[in-house]
Design a protein around this motif. Structure first.
Motif, PDB file in Angstrom:
ATOM      1  N   ARG A 101      91.986 -48.383 -97.100  1.00 21.64           N
ATOM      2  CA  ARG A 101      93.059 -47.472 -97.471  1.00 21.64           C
ATOM      3  C   ARG A 101      93.865 -47.152 -96.214  1.00 21.64           C
ATOM      4  NH1 ARG A 101      91.836 -48.954-101.714  1.00 21.64           N
ATOM      5  NH2 ARG A 101      90.670 -47.878-103.350  1.00 21.64           N
ATOM      6  N   PHE A 102      95.171 -47.363 -96.305  1.00 26.23           N
ATOM      7  CA  PHE A 102      96.025 -47.131 -95.149  1.00 26.23           C
ATOM      8  C   PHE A 102      96.763 -45.812 -95.264  1.00 26.23           C
ATOM      9  CE2 PHE A 102      95.884 -51.141 -92.841  1.00 26.23           C
ATOM     10  CZ  PHE A 102      95.265 -51.960 -93.767  1.00 26.23           C
ATOM     11  N   ALA A 103      97.051 -45.226 -94.107  1.00 23.78           N
ATOM     12  CA  ALA A 103      97.884 -44.020 -94.075  1.00 23.78           C
ATOM     13  C   ALA A 103      98.825 -44.171 -92.894  1.00 23.78           C
ATOM     14  CB  ALA A 103      97.011 -42.787 -93.901  1.00 23.78           C
ATOM     15  N   GLU A 104     100.007 -43.600 -93.014  1.00 22.63           N
ATOM     16  CA  GLU A 104     101.005 -43.757 -91.961  1.00 22.63           C
ATOM     17  C   GLU A 104     100.776 -42.732 -90.862  1.00 22.63           C
ATOM     18  OE1 GLU A 104     104.954 -43.652 -93.515  1.00 22.63           O
ATOM     19  OE2 GLU A 104     105.826 -44.610 -91.744  1.00 22.63           O
ATOM     20  N   THR A 105     100.685 -43.192 -89.611  1.00 14.66           N
ATOM     21  CA  THR A 105     100.493 -42.269 -88.492  1.00 14.66           C
ATOM     22  C   THR A 105     101.840 -41.677 -88.075  1.00 14.66           C
ATOM     23  OG1 THR A 105     100.841 -43.986 -86.831  1.00 14.66           O
ATOM     24  CG2 THR A 105      98.586 -43.658 -87.617  1.00 14.66           C
ATOM     25  N   ARG A 106     101.802 -40.758 -87.131  1.00 11.37           N
ATOM     26  CA  ARG A 106     103.035 -40.131 -86.658  1.00 11.37           C
ATOM     27  C   ARG A 106     104.004 -41.143 -86.084  1.00 11.37           C
ATOM     28  NH1 ARG A 106     102.961 -34.695 -86.884  1.00 11.37           N
ATOM     29  NH2 ARG A 106     100.874 -33.830 -87.073  1.00 11.37           N
ATOM     30  N   SER A 107     103.457 -42.206 -85.492  1.00  7.13           N
ATOM     31  CA  SER A 107     104.357 -43.197 -84.877  1.00  7.13           C
ATOM     32  C   SER A 107     104.757 -44.300 -85.844  1.00  7.13           C
ATOM     33  CB  SER A 107     103.686 -43.805 -83.639  1.00  7.13           C
ATOM     34  OG  SER A 107     102.416 -44.274 -83.991  1.00  7.13           O
ATOM     35  N   PRO A 151     100.939 -34.891 -93.462  1.00  4.68           N
ATOM     36  CA  PRO A 151     100.481 -34.876 -94.859  1.00  4.68           C
ATOM     37  C   PRO A 151     101.190 -35.965 -95.658  1.00  4.68           C
ATOM     38  CG  PRO A 151     101.835 -32.947 -94.383  1.00  4.68           C
ATOM     39  CD  PRO A 151     101.589 -33.623 -93.082  1.00  4.68           C
ATOM     40  N   ASP A 152     100.466 -36.590 -96.565  1.00  6.53           N
ATOM     41  CA  ASP A 152     100.970 -37.767 -97.252  1.00  6.53           C
ATOM     42  C   ASP A 152     101.073 -37.479 -98.750  1.00  6.53           C
ATOM     43  OD1 ASP A 152     101.625 -40.277 -98.145  1.00  6.53           O
ATOM     44  OD2 ASP A 152      99.917 -41.294 -97.215  1.00  6.53           O
ATOM     45  N   GLU A 153     102.317 -37.315 -99.253  1.00  2.47           N
ATOM     46  CA  GLU A 153     102.460 -37.003-100.680  1.00  2.47           C
ATOM     47  C   GLU A 153     101.969 -38.155-101.545  1.00  2.47           C
ATOM     48  OE1 GLU A 153     106.316 -36.914-102.415  1.00  2.47           O
ATOM     49  OE2 GLU A 153     107.179 -38.341-100.998  1.00  2.47           O
ATOM     50  N   TRP A 154     102.064 -39.380-101.033  1.00  6.14           N
ATOM     51  CA  TRP A 154     101.646 -40.529-101.831  1.00  6.14           C
ATOM     52  C   TRP A 154     100.139 -40.526-102.037  1.00  6.14           C
ATOM     53  CZ3 TRP A 154     105.720 -42.222-104.102  1.00  6.14           C
ATOM     54  CH2 TRP A 154     106.952 -42.210-103.438  1.00  6.14           C
ATOM     55  N   LYS A 155      99.418 -39.967-101.069  1.00 10.13           N
ATOM     56  CA  LYS A 155      97.960 -39.888-101.223  1.00 10.13           C
ATOM     57  C   LYS A 155      97.611 -38.977-102.390  1.00 10.13           C
ATOM     58  CE  LYS A 155      95.336 -39.384 -97.405  1.00 10.13           C
ATOM     59  NZ  LYS A 155      94.417 -38.750 -96.421  1.00 10.13           N
ATOM     60  N   SER A 156      98.303 -37.830-102.498  1.00 10.51           N
ATOM     61  CA  SER A 156      98.022 -36.923-103.624  1.00 10.51           C
ATOM     62  C   SER A 156      98.436 -37.567-104.938  1.00 10.51           C
ATOM     63  CB  SER A 156      98.748 -35.581-103.504  1.00 10.51           C
ATOM     64  OG  SER A 156      99.242 -35.388-102.230  1.00 10.51           O
ATOM     65  N   LEU A 157      99.542 -38.302-104.926  1.00  5.94           N
ATOM     66  CA  LEU A 157      99.981 -38.975-106.152  1.00  5.94           C
ATOM     67  C   LEU A 157      98.970 -40.032-106.572  1.00  5.94           C
ATOM     68  CD1 LEU A 157     103.797 -39.242-105.404  1.00  5.94           C
ATOM     69  CD2 LEU A 157     102.762 -38.043-107.331  1.00  5.94           C
ATOM     70  N   TRP A 158      98.396 -40.687-105.606  1.00 12.39           N
ATOM     71  CA  TRP A 158      97.376 -41.685-105.910  1.00 12.39           C
ATOM     72  C   TRP A 158      96.167 -41.029-106.583  1.00 12.39           C
ATOM     73  CZ3 TRP A 158      95.645 -46.224-107.026  1.00 12.39           C
ATOM     74  CH2 TRP A 158      94.345 -46.633-106.714  1.00 12.39           C
ATOM     75  N   LYS A 159      95.764 -39.869-106.094  1.00 11.12           N
ATOM     76  CA  LYS A 159      94.643 -39.162-106.724  1.00 11.12           C
ATOM     77  C   LYS A 159      94.996 -38.785-108.161  1.00 11.12           C
ATOM     78  CE  LYS A 159      92.920 -37.021-102.513  1.00 11.12           C
ATOM     79  NZ  LYS A 159      92.065 -36.041-101.877  1.00 11.12           N
ATOM     80  N   VAL A 160      96.216 -38.348-108.380  1.00 14.04           N
ATOM     81  CA  VAL A 160      96.662 -38.011-109.728  1.00 14.04           C
ATOM     82  C   VAL A 160      96.568 -39.241-110.622  1.00 14.04           C
ATOM     83  CG1 VAL A 160      98.690 -37.421-111.119  1.00 14.04           C
ATOM     84  CG2 VAL A 160      98.176 -36.105-109.060  1.00 14.04           C
TER      85      VAL A 160
END
Lengths: 430, 248
Positions: B145-151, B204-213
Motif C-alpha cells: 500500500r502506497f502513500a504520498e510523502t511530503r516530497s 493526511p490522505d483523503e484517498w485512504k479514508s475513501l478506500w476504507k469506505v
C-alpha cells in the motif's frame, strides 16, 4: 467536496456488491508512457469479510434505475437513496486508488436511469476520460448496458479490457417472470456483436493491424442461482454454450440473496454448496477436458450436493479405473479425483526421469485420500484402498448438505415456487 | 570448512560457481545477512552480523563478477528455466546452499528431465523454496500500500518473509511510470526506488479514508466468511493495510 464523495462512494459501492462478474482478470495492455499496465493474470489486492478478493474499484455510476427486476437491490420500487457519480469523480477515485496500489483497475456498472444509450454513453465517457486525459493503462471492465447501440459498444470495446452483460437467468420464461423489462435475446445479441468484433480484430487483415486493442480481456456474464426453479443442468448448458459459441471468457454463478420480499421469489437463499458445485463443474469444462455431456449424463436436473461433479463422474465410470500413473496420458490423469491440473503436470514431469512410488504422490500435491481409490503406481494400488463401489460415494462425500450454511433447505428443489413448470427451453443461439 | 558470503546475487552466483568447480566436500555455507530474520524459525536462519573474526576453518568468499556473469549466461543458454528458480531460492534465505549447488550442476549437465522431477529431493528442495518466494512476490504485488510523502514520493512499507523488495521493483516501475516511488523493507532496512529522505510524517490522505469506505461497503453481508479471509490475508500482513489495520 470530499464529504459528499464519501457518501456517494458508500452508497454506490454497496449497490454494486452483488455483481460477481468482476474477478481479478488478466489483459494485454502495455504501459507505453501512461500510468500503469495490465498483466496476463489478475492480482488480488485485498479480501473482504465475505472472503472474496478485491481487485477492482467496483461501483455503479448511478443506482437510479427505471427497471424493477424482482431480485435486484436497486429495483425502482425499492425505497433507497439514489445518487450518481460524475465521470471526473470516478476517474479521480480510480487513478488515486491505483497509484496507492489499492486496485488493479475499475469495474463500472450502472442502474438504467435513462435510455440505454444515454447510460452507456456515461460509462464510455468515464472510460475515455481515464484512457485519454489521465493516460490510465490499468484494467477497465464496463457493463454493456442492454439495449444500447452498436456504435457505443464499439467505442466501449476500444477503451475497456472487458465488457459484460448479465443474463442472470437461463431462459426467457424466468426472465419474463422476474425481470419483464429485460430482453434476453437482445443481451445475447450484444454478446454476439462483441464476439464478432473480437474475432475480426484478431484475424490478420490485408492491411496493417489497427493499433488500438479491441476488448483484450473478452466478455463475461453472471447467472443467479436459486432465484427460480431453474435447474443446474439448464444453467450449465447455457454456460457451455456461452463458452463454445460466443467465446465468453468467464461465466459467474451467484447464489441468490433475498433482499426485498417478493412473492415471485423464494424466501431463503439456496445452499451455498450449490454455487460451489456449479463452479466445480465449470472448472471441469474449462480446464479438465470434460464435455458437457459428461457432467449432465446422469440426467439429474441438479448437481449432487454431497459429492463433487468429478467424483460423481468417476463413480459412474468404474470401467475407466484404475489409471496407471507411470504411463497414462495427461488427459486421463485429469479425470482422477484428488489430482488437479498442477498435480497432473508435476506428475508427468517427474515420471520422465523417475519410477514413481506411492510415497512420491504427497510431495507432488496429490491427495491419496481421494485419488487412492482410482490409481495404480507401477502396478501397485495404494494400501488400504479396497473399497466397494457402493461405499465410494459415502467415503468421498464432502459432508452432509445440512452443513452448507445457516438454515438452508436440504435439496435445491425444495424452494422452487410451485407454479413453475419443470422444464423450460434455454436461450437458443448459434 | 565454513564459507561466508554476502547477501547479493553476484556473490551468490560466484559461490555456486566456486563450489561446482572445487568439488570439495564437507563444506557448509553461511550468508552474512545483517538483518534479523522474521521467519518462524529464527534460530535456523539466524541473525548474522558481519563478523571480522573468523575461526580457523572459516573463509570468506568474495564476489567474482566475471565468474558470476559466465555462470548466469551458461544457465540462460543451457537451462533457461532454472535461472529464476535459483535466484528465488537465494531470496528465500533458507540455508539450502548444498541443494542449490547440486541443482545448478543438474541444470547445466543437460539432464532437463531430472531438473523437473519433483520427486528428486534436491530438485524439490530448490523448487519449493523458489515457489515460496514467487508466491510472496505475487502476493505483495497486491498487498503493498502506497502513500504520498511530503516530497511527493509514493512510499510503501512492508515486512516480507523473503528478501523480495528488489524483485518487486519492476512491477511497480511499470505501474508508476514517471511518478517517483519507493518500497521499504523495514525488517531488512532495504529500500528499492527513490532514496529515503528525512522528512516529517506524511500529510493526511483523503484517498485512504475513501478506500476504507469502499472496502467496508463492498462486502456481501449475507456471506461473511472470516476464515477464508484470513487464509488469503493472514493477520501478520494487516499492519500495513489501511483497510484493516485498525483491527490488526
Amino acid at each position: 467536496m470530499p464529504m459528499e464523495l464519501q457518501d456517494k462512494l458508500a452508497l454506490l459501492a454497496s449497490a454494486a456488491r452483488y455483481d460477481a462478474s468482476c474477478a481479478s482478470s488478466g489483459s494485454k495492455r502495455s504501459s507505453a508512457g501512461g500510468l500503469g499496465a495490465t498483466l496476463p493474470a489478475g492480482v488480488c489486492h485485498s479480501w473482504t469479510g465475505d472472503g472474496r478478493c478485491v481487485s477492482l474499484l467496483k461501483i455503479l455510476y448511478s443506482n437510479a434505475c427505471r427497471l424493477d427486476c424482482a431480485y435486484c437491490a436497486n429495483r425502482s420500487s425499492n425505497d433507497v437513496q439514489r445518487t450518481s457519480f460524475s465521470p471526473e469523480e470516478i476517474a479521480g477515485l480510480t487513478v488515486s486508488f491505483y497509484k496507492r496500489n489499492y486496485i488493479e483497475g475499475l469495474f463500472l456498472s450502472s442502474g438504467i436511469f435513462a435510455d440505454p444509450d444515454i447510460v452507456m454513453a456515461r460509462l464510455v465517457e468515464t472510460a475515455r476520460l481515464l484512457r485519454r486525459d489521465h493516460r490510465f493503462q490499468g484494467y477497465i471492465h464496463l457493463k454493456a448496458i442492454p439495449g444500447c447501440g452498436e456504435r457505443l459498444m464499439r467505442e466501449a470495446a476500444r477503451w475497456a479490457d472487458r465488457l459484460s452483460a448479465n443474463i442472470e437467468l437461463p431462459n426467457a420464461a424466468s426472465l419474463k417472470e422476474l425481470a419483464p423489462q429485460k430482453d434476453g435475446s437482445s443481451i445475447i445479441g450484444s454478446m454476439r456483436f462483441l464476439r464478432d468484433g473480437i474475432l475480426e480484430h484478431e484475424t490478420p487483415p490485408r492491411s496493417a493491424k489497427p493499433a488500438q486493442p479491441f476488448l483484450p480481456a473478452g466478455q463475461s456474464t453472471q447467472l443467479i442461482v436459486g432465484a427460480t426453479g431453474d435447474s443446474d443442468s439448464s444453467i450449465l448448458r447455457l454456460a457451455h454454450s456461452f463458452y463454445t459459441k460466443l467465446s465468453l471468457k468467464r461465466v459467474y454463478y451467484s447464489a441468490y440473496v433475498p433482499i426485498s420480499p417478493d412473492s415471485r421469489l423464494p424466501g431463503s437463499a439456496p445452499p451455498l454448496r450449490r454455487e460451489h458445485r456449479l463452479y466445480q463443474a465449470d472448472w471441469l469444462l474449462r480446464f479438465y477436458g470434460f464435455g458437457i455431456e459428461d457432467i449432465l449424463e446422469s440426467k439429474e436436473s441438479h448437481l449432487d450436493l454431497d459429492i463433487d461433479p468429478k467424483v460423481a463422474w468417476a463413480i459412474r465410470h468404474p470401467e475407466f479405473f484404475p489409471v496407471e500413473l507411470q504411463n497414462a496420458e495427461y488427459e486421463r490423469i485429469l479425470r482422477i479425483p484428488g489430482i488437479g491440473v498442477v498435480g497432473a503436470r508435476r506428475l508427468v514431469s517427474a515420471r520422465r526421469s523417475s519410477r514413481l512410488r506411492v510415497e512420491h504422490l504427497k510431495t507432488l500435491g496429490i491427495s491419496l485420500k481421494r485419488a487412492g481409490y482410482f490409481i495404480t503406481v507401477n502396478g501397485r494400488r495404494p494400501s488400504d484402498v479396497r473399497v466397494r463401489q457402493d461405499d465410494l460415494r459415502s467415503v468421498l462425500s464432502d459432508g452432509s448438505s445440512t452443513d452448507a450454511g445457516p438454515s438452508f433447505p436440504r435439496s435445491p428443489t425444495d424452494q422452487a415456487p410451485s407454479r413453475k413448470p419443470s422444464f423450460q427451453p434455454e436461450f437458443i443461439f448459434d | 570448512m565454513v564459507i561466508r558470503y554476502s547477501p547479493d546475487p553476484e556473490s551468490y552466483f560466484s559461490l555456486i560457481d566456486f563450489a561446482m568447480r572445487s568439488n570439495a566436500r564437507d563444506i557448509s555455507y553461511r550468508c552474512e545477512r545483517p538483518w534479523a530474520s522474521r521467519t518462524a524459525q529464527p534460530e535456523l536462519f539466524g541473525c548474522m552480523e558481519p563478523n571480522p573474526l573468523y575461526a580457523a576453518d572459516e573463509v570468506r568468499l568474495y564476489a567474482s563478477p566475471d565468474r558470476a556473469l559466465e555462470l548466469r549466461s551458461d544457465l540462460a543458454r543451457l537451462a533457461p528455466f532454472s535461472e529464476q528458480d535459483l535466484l528465488f531460492a537465494f531470496l528465500s534465505e533458507l540455508p539450502i546452499e548444498p541443494a542449490i549447488i547440486e541443482y545448478s550442476r543438474i541444470a547445466l549437465s543437460g539432464d532437463i528431465e531430472r531438473a523437473h522431477d519433483e520427486t528428486d529431493d534436491i530438485v524439490r528442495t530448490v523448487l519449493t523454496a523458489a515457489r515460496r518466494v514467487s508466491k510472496e512476490i505475487h502476493a505483495f504485488q497486491g498487498l503493498l500500500r502506497f502513500a504520498e510523502t511530503r516530497s511527493g514520493v509514493f512510499e510503501a512499507i512492508f515486512e516480507p518473509d523473503a528478501d523480495v523488495v528488489f524483485a518487486l521493483f519492476p512491477f511497480f516501475k511499470a505501474r508508476f511510470g514517471s511518478t517517483r516511488f519507493r518500497i521499504i523493507d523495514i525488517a531488512r532496512s532495504r529500500c528499492a526506488g527513490e532514496p529515503v529522505e528525512q522528512e516529517g510524517p506524511p500529510p493526511p490522505d483523503e484517498w485512504k479514508s475513501l478506500w476504507k469506505v469502499f472496502y467496508d461497503s463492498t462486502e456481501n453481508p449475507s456471506r461473511l466468511n472470516p476464515k477464508v479471509r484470513l487464509q488469503h490475508m493472514p493477520r501478520r500482513y494487516w499492519k500495513y493495510l489501511p483497510e484493516v489495520n485498525d483491527e490488526a
